[in-house]
Design an enzyme around this catalytic site. Structure first.
Site, PDB file in Angstrom:
ATOM      1  N   MET A   1      -3.818  -4.451  -5.010  1.00 47.28           N
ATOM      2  CA  MET A   1      -2.970  -5.293  -6.213  1.00 47.28           C
ATOM      3  C   MET A   1      -3.194  -6.717  -5.109  1.00 47.28           C
ATOM      4  SD  MET A   1       0.280  -3.099  -7.529  1.00 47.28           S
ATOM      5  CE  MET A   1       1.443  -3.366  -6.161  1.00 47.28           C
TER       6      MET A   1
ATOM      7  N   ALA B   1      -3.414 -10.045  -2.652  1.00 43.67           N
ATOM      8  CA  ALA B   1      -2.481 -10.551  -1.425  1.00 43.67           C
ATOM      9  C   ALA B   1      -3.206  -9.786  -0.557  1.00 43.67           C
ATOM     10  CB  ALA B   1      -0.927 -10.099  -1.485  1.00 43.67           C
ATOM     11  N   LEU B   2      -4.491  -9.948  -0.129  1.00 47.46           N
ATOM     12  CA  LEU B   2      -5.409  -9.165   0.800  1.00 47.46           C
ATOM     13  C   LEU B   2      -5.278  -9.389   2.218  1.00 47.46           C
ATOM     14  CD1 LEU B   2      -8.775  -9.082  -1.014  1.00 47.46           C
ATOM     15  CD2 LEU B   2      -6.966  -7.479  -1.156  1.00 47.46           C
TER      16      LEU B   2
ATOM     17  N   HIS C   1      -6.567  -4.436   4.141  1.00 50.48           N
ATOM     18  CA  HIS C   1      -7.639  -4.143   2.879  1.00 50.48           C
ATOM     19  C   HIS C   1      -8.981  -4.153   3.392  1.00 50.48           C
ATOM     20  CE1 HIS C   1      -3.777  -5.578   0.945  1.00 50.48           C
ATOM     21  NE2 HIS C   1      -3.995  -4.311  -0.158  1.00 50.48           N
TER      22      HIS C   1
ATOM     23  N   GLU D   1      -4.126   4.949   4.966  1.00 49.06           N
ATOM     24  CA  GLU D   1      -2.946   5.875   5.329  1.00 49.06           C
ATOM     25  C   GLU D   1      -1.554   5.386   5.378  1.00 49.06           C
ATOM     26  OE1 GLU D   1      -4.187   8.223   8.792  1.00 49.06           O
ATOM     27  OE2 GLU D   1      -5.833   9.158   7.454  1.00 49.06           O
TER      28      GLU D   1
ATOM     29  N   MET E   1       0.140  -3.325   9.050  1.00 46.56           N
ATOM     30  CA  MET E   1      -0.194  -4.350   7.963  1.00 46.56           C
ATOM     31  C   MET E   1       0.253  -4.225   6.590  1.00 46.56           C
ATOM     32  SD  MET E   1      -3.723  -6.238   9.572  1.00 46.56           S
ATOM     33  CE  MET E   1      -3.735  -6.730  11.074  1.00 46.56           C
TER      34      MET E   1
END
Length: 308
Positions: free
Chosen positions: A39, A41-42, A46, A158, A194
């Site tokens: 979505m 906002a890496l 990510h 995860e 994170m």
């Protein structure tokens, strides 16, 4: 007109049809298409998914960036979700990603919510308790992305463990031909998982947020004494920080069924700091020492709801 694709560069598409056409053409040349849904906002979490996808021989990585309105429940501010598209694309370019898919809601849902995916009973538990429509939205958009991109593999972290389990259920139950890859949670140096939500924490909250991972670690260290001991150890750490409002602390099996008396398990926690809701989980091996309560006692305790 056939959409353009330049190998070795970041190609950005907003049209589902264009991504489908490019993916099909690449598969016909022998490339293996990998999908990393986000979505936006890496962050480094990510990017760990991207790097795992890139390690597959012959891969071409597709990263989708789409703030999916279907997975926001009443009272959650869709408009407040961070949108950093230019920065995200720069990160993907630096990682050597070749395809970014950045559709609008109108492109993804041109006919509204005419057809959606109905999740199983797990959708009403844990994260689904206060957010009853959340997983229907998640599964619907992931199902659509799988149909649009037709990847060989799809990658999820995860950290959102319930999401990972439910996507695996959907893929199995609907006979979708894709391999779902779970990537271990990426953490800050102090252990905080994170998350795009971490940017909402002020300095004091950021210091307290590490309590979640500390609690899970304490639980994992106590797991050799049984599931109840693991929960008690984790609960003690959380109770020491009154600023935390804990939504749940639960021990489940790997598929999020009832906690086992021994063997592989997941300890999951959700808590709020101010207006920011944080999630974390950890895998552990439960043992049942001689002379303890036994499997029924541990199982009952492991499923008990949180009490503040």
């Amino acid at each position: 007109m056939k959409p353009a694709f330049t190998a070795g560069e970041l190609n950005t598409y907003t049209s589902p049809g264009d991504v489908t056409a490019v993916s099909r053409a690449l598969r016909h040349t022998g490339r293996r298409v990998m999908l990393v849904p986000t979505m936006g906002a890496l962050h480094d979490g990510h990017l760990a998914l991207v790097r795992a996808a890139k390690r597959v021989p012959g891969s071409v990585v597709v990263v989708s960036i789409f703030v999916n309105p279907l997975q926001f429940s009443a009272g959650e501010d869709l408009d407040a979700y961070p949108r950093t598209l230019d920065d995200d694309l720069a990160l993907l370019r630096s990682e050597g990603v070749e395809i970014a898919f950045t559709p609008t809601a109108a492109a993804m849902y041109p006919n509204g919510l005419r057809t959606t995916v109905q999740p199983g009973p797990l959708a009403a538990e844990l994260e689904g308790g206060p957010r009853p429509t959340h997983f229907a939205g998640v599964l619907t958009v992931v199902c659509k992305l799988l149909q649009i991109v037709r990847p060989d593999r799809i990658f999820f972290g995860e950290k959102d463990y319930q999401q990972l389990v439910m996507i695996r259920q959907m893929v199995a139950d609907l006979n979708i031909d894709v391999q779902v890859v779970g990537v271990p949670t990426v953490r800050e140096a102090d252990g905080l998982a994170m998350s795009s939500r971490n940017r909402y924490l002020d300095a004091t909250q950021r210091e307290l947020a590490v309590t979640l991972s500390a609690a899970l670690t304490a639980g994992a260290h106590a797991a050799h004494l049984g599931g109840a001991a693991a929960l008690r150890a984790a609960r003690a750490v959380l109770d020491a920080v009154p600023e935390l409002t804990v939504d749940y602390l639960e021990l489940r099996d790997a598929g999020l069924g009832p906690a086992p008396a021994h063997g592989s398990a997941r300890l999951l926690v959700a808590a709020r700091l101010g207006n920011t809701r944080l999630l974390d989980n950890i895998e552990m091996q439960i043992e049942t020492p001689a002379g303890t309560a036994g499997p029924d006692g541990d199982r009952q305790y492991a499923q008990s709801p949180w009490r503040n």
